[in-house]
Design an enzyme around this catalytic site. Structure first.
Site, PDB file in Angstrom:
ATOM      1  N   LYS A   1       0.869  -1.189   0.000  1.00  9.86           N
ATOM      2  CA  LYS A   1       0.000   0.000   0.000  1.00  9.86           C
ATOM      3  C   LYS A   1       0.894   1.223   0.000  1.00  9.86           C
ATOM      4  CE  LYS A   1      -4.513   0.643   0.439  1.00  9.86           C
ATOM      5  NZ  LYS A   1      -5.526  -0.353   0.054  1.00  9.86           N
TER       6      LYS A   1
HETATM    7  N1  GLU Z   1      -7.020  -0.057  -3.374  1.00  4.65           N
HETATM    8  C1  GLU Z   1      -7.749  -1.231  -3.668  1.00  4.65           C
HETATM    9  C2  GLU Z   1      -7.911  -2.109  -2.434  1.00  4.65           C
HETATM   10  O1  GLU Z   1      -7.688  -1.685  -1.349  1.00  4.65           O
HETATM   11  C3  GLU Z   1      -7.237  -1.956  -4.898  1.00  4.65           C
HETATM   12  C4  GLU Z   1      -5.778  -2.276  -4.911  1.00  4.65           C
HETATM   13  C5  GLU Z   1      -5.337  -2.967  -6.195  1.00  4.65           C
HETATM   14  O2  GLU Z   1      -6.120  -3.083  -7.110  1.00  4.65           O
HETATM   15  O3  GLU Z   1      -4.183  -3.390  -6.249  1.00  4.65           O
HETATM   16  O4  GLU Z   1      -8.316  -3.234  -2.489  1.00  4.65           O
END
Ligand code: GLU
Length: 406
Positions: free
Chosen positions: A97
């Site tokens: 993240k």
């Molecule tokens: N931000 C999204 C989540 O928390 C998607 C992350 C992604 O597609 O890699 O699931």
């Protein structure tokens, strides 16, 4: 919160000591200062992070959040949850993240582009299509992913669409990705309602966080009635049902729900405690707490956001036994599944139709739901513990199988 959830799940499956800490702690973190040239010629320096929690099961992957309350601890927790999410739905990724401490609504489009490109520039040596693949999250969108892809591609000297997912379709984005998180959540809610024998025509929905995820999770196209919606500027209630297309149009022009005229204003606190069939927290962490958990009047709690329920609230909901909780790692997995499809399409340069995307998405969600339900029955776990133990076990198994480099 994420660490305590891990400890509880690791205890529940008697995860050996030798593998626990390796599975729990993030593999690496990067903190950067990002100077942004403002439209008035001044320079503002903002702080950004990237946490790669697990690189043992595939490239790390996860969203980038632009929000004024971002902290490194929060990004670490979110990266950890991503690991369990990928593992639960069987995707060959590890969790990651990123975040930047910034309110994107206070930046002009040019400033936002500068910031997005600068963030990617700082990450260039840390990520890659086979190392780490970012995506959108709270406060970021496909336009930002496009700028980031362009920055990375210029750096390596050729187009590299697989460096980020959630891009515009014109530069390698996947059909169906923009709505995938909400569509996946709505699909799962529909399945759990069918298990509970609650007809969609008698289903009422309250949505906390009427953004990209919230409005898609609304179940409106399945025939449910949306009785409340909110964002950070206000909450709105209409017992007769809110016209979803009217609310969407309002937000498209006004950007936020403030002064929305299609329903009565209520407080966010009231929204969470409304009597409804499905409550969908679809914004940030920790909105269902020990202060309101006992007061919830929903039958299904669909966690479209990551980490919306505190551990103390979880205990209360568990003890109540009258709320079906669809945990975040399952409920919002639709987004990452279609992100994976986008990455596959980019790597193979072969693009799929929207129908293909959605059929494959629902197939994976069916399998994940079945696995969670089986685990829950087999060990008498809560649904969250069932989902987390499955996710954690698979990561731990992969690490143990790979062995430890001396
Ligand atoms: N931000 C999204 C989540 O928390 C998607 C992350 C992604 O597609 O890699 O699931």
């Amino acid at each position: 919160m994420a660490c305590r959830q891990f400890d509880k799940a690791a205890d529940a499956i008697s995860l050996p000591e030798a593998i626990r800490d390796r599975t729990k702690y993030p593999r690496r973190c990067l903190a950067v200062s990002l100077p942004v040239k403002r439209d008035d010629g001044s320079v503002t320096v903002v702080e950004g992070y990237r946490v790669q929690h697990n690189l043992s099961t595939g490239p790390a992957k996860g969203g980038i959040r632009f929000h004024e309350h971002v902290t490194l601890g929060e990004i670490g927790a979110l990266a950890m949850w991503m690991s369990w999410k990928y593992s639960l739905v069987g995707l060959p990724y590890g969790g990651a993240k990123g975040g930047v401490i910034v309110d994107p609504s206070k930046l002009s489009e040019t400033e936002l582009e500068h910031l997005s490109r600068r963030y990617m520039q700082e990450m260039v040596n840390f990520i890659g299509p086979h190392t780490e693949v970012p995506a959108p999250d709270v406060g970021t969108n496909e336009k930002i992913m496009g700028w980031m892809m362009d920055t990375y591609s210029n750096h390596v000297g050729h187009i590299s669409p697989a460096i980020v997912t959630g891009k515009p379709i014109a530069i390698g984005g996947s059909q169906g990705l923009r709505e995938a998180t909400g569509a996946g959540g709505a699909y799962l809610v529909k399945k759990y309602l069918a298990d509970l024998k609650i007809p969609l025509s008698k289903t009422t929905v309250a949505i906390e966080g009427f953004g990209n995820v919230g409005n898609e999770t609304a179940l409106a196209h399945y025939g449910a009635k949306i009785i409340a919606i909110s964002d950070y500027t206000g909450a709105f209630y209409n017992a007769e049902g809110i016209d979803l297309s009217r609310a969407l149009k309002y937000v498209r022009y006004q950007k936020v729900l403030r002064d929305f005229d299609g329903a009565e204003p209520i407080t966010n606190k009231q929204l969470l405690e409304l009597k409804c069939t499905v409550l969908v927290p679809a914004a940030l962490e920790r909105v269902i707490t020990d202060k309101n958990a006992a007061k919830l009047k929903c039958r299904v709690l669909a966690e479209a956001a990551n980490g919306p329920t505190t551990n103390a609230a979880d205990k209360i909901i568990d003890a109540r036994g009258n709320i079906e909780l669809i945990p975040d790692v399952l409920c919002n997995a639709g987004g990452v599944i279609v992100s994976y499809f986008e990455w596959l399409q980019n790597l193979s340069n072969f693009y799929w139709s929207r129908d293909e995307v959605l059929t494959k998405l629902f197939g994976i969600l069916d399998q994940a739901k079945d696995a969670v339900d089986t685990q829950q029955k087999k060990f008498q776990f809560s649904r969250r513990l069932a989902a987390l133990t499955l996710g954690i076990q698979r990561v731990a198994d992969a690490k143990a199988t790979r062995g430890l480099f001396p």
